[in-house]
Design a protein around this motif. Structure first.
Motif, short mmCIF file in Angstrom:
data_model
loop_
_atom_site.label_atom_id
_atom_site.label_comp_id
_atom_site.label_asym_id
_atom_site.label_seq_id
_atom_site.Cartn_x
_atom_site.Cartn_y
_atom_site.Cartn_z
N ILE A 17 0.85 -1.19 0.00
CA ILE A 17 0.00 0.00 0.00
C ILE A 17 0.89 1.24 0.00
O ILE A 17 1.78 1.38 0.83
N ASN A 18 0.62 2.17 -0.92
CA ASN A 18 1.41 3.40 -1.03
C ASN A 18 0.66 4.65 -0.56
O ASN A 18 1.23 5.73 -0.55
N GLY A 19 -0.62 4.52 -0.24
CA GLY A 19 -1.38 5.69 0.19
C GLY A 19 -2.61 5.30 0.98
O GLY A 19 -3.12 4.18 0.86
N PHE A 20 -3.08 6.23 1.79
CA PHE A 20 -4.28 6.03 2.60
C PHE A 20 -5.09 7.32 2.56
O PHE A 20 -4.53 8.41 2.70
N PHE A 21 -6.39 7.20 2.37
CA PHE A 21 -7.31 8.34 2.46
C PHE A 21 -8.52 7.93 3.26
O PHE A 21 -8.99 6.79 3.17
N LYS A 28 -13.03 10.38 -4.54
CA LYS A 28 -12.12 9.41 -5.13
C LYS A 28 -11.82 9.76 -6.58
O LYS A 28 -12.62 10.37 -7.26
N GLU A 33 -3.83 10.61 -5.66
CA GLU A 33 -3.57 9.56 -4.69
C GLU A 33 -2.40 8.70 -5.16
O GLU A 33 -2.18 8.55 -6.35
N ALA A 34 -1.67 8.15 -4.21
CA ALA A 34 -0.59 7.21 -4.51
C ALA A 34 -1.17 5.80 -4.52
O ALA A 34 -1.81 5.39 -3.56
N HIS A 35 -1.00 5.08 -5.59
CA HIS A 35 -1.55 3.74 -5.71
C HIS A 35 -0.43 2.71 -5.59
O HIS A 35 0.70 3.02 -5.92
N LEU A 37 -3.70 1.99 -3.29
CA LEU A 37 -4.30 2.90 -2.31
C LEU A 37 -5.32 2.17 -1.46
O LEU A 37 -6.07 1.33 -1.96
N TRP A 39 -8.58 3.23 0.58
CA TRP A 39 -9.52 4.33 0.79
C TRP A 39 -10.56 3.87 1.79
O TRP A 39 -11.33 2.94 1.53
#
Length: 188
Positions: A17-21, A28, A33-35, A37, A39
């Motif tokens: 995982i490269n990102g979290f929101f 969305k 966003e970094a994928h 991801l 969410w």
């Protein structure tokens, strides 16, 4: 919120995982966003059952396919991540108090504006009610400060009427109250 921080930590620690929101679904796909991801949808639903809290969390695991032929690879990776997350949630129970109650999943393709692919997992997470029964959160004689609905303002008119005429460029009008006094009056 403790459950949001919990998912943030799961995303941060996962190697792929490269990102979290944490946000509304309509946010969305803005391409910032970094994928891959994770969410976490806002809102998070919950209920209290038998002295436990049950959270229903919608989590999308998303990637950007390089073309139509890559969609299945992205979905397969997202599915593996989602299954591993469910197992990790269960393993953290002794330290976090969160227990996996079950989950559902659905595949995603051409998802939102950035045409992401992946899986949406709906996790049910159970936690003992974390209320502090020893704390004293109530004060029987507490009073709220009184706040007037409208601020007071002085009136220079001897009839007790306020005249608002400092706005130039408005049409000329007068609004009369039942006593015949102008309430609003434009420059004449």
């Amino acid at each position: 919120m403790q459950i949001v921080n919990f998912f943030y930590e799961l995303a941060r620690q996962h190697k792929q995982i490269n990102g979290f929101f944490y946000g509304k679904a309509y946010e969305k796909g803005a391409a910032n966003e970094a994928h891959p991801l994770m969410w976490l949808d806002d809102p998070i639903y919950g209920q209290s059952v038998n002295q436990t809290l049950s959270y229903t969390c919608n989590v999308d695991i998303l990637g950007i396919p390089e073309g139509d032929e890559d969609v299945l690879n992205v979905q397969a990776t997202a599915f593996r991540i989602g299954i591993v997350l469910a197992e990790k949630i269960q393993q953290t129970y002794p330290s976090t108090g969160f227990k996996m109650g079950g989950f559902t999943f659905v595949s995603l393709r051409e998802y939102y504006d950035n045409n992401a692919a992946g899986y949406r997992f709906t996790y049910t997470i159970i936690q003992a009610n974390p209320v502090d029964r020893c704390s004293d959160d109530f004060e029987q004689h507490k009073q709220f400060p009184k706040i007037d609905a409208l601020p007071d303002f002085g009136l220079e008119n001897p009839d007790g009427c306020a005249i608002f005429n400092e706005k130039n460029g408005l049409p000329n009008f007068k609004i009369m109250n039942p006593d015949g006094c102008a309430i609003f009056k434009d420059n004449e």
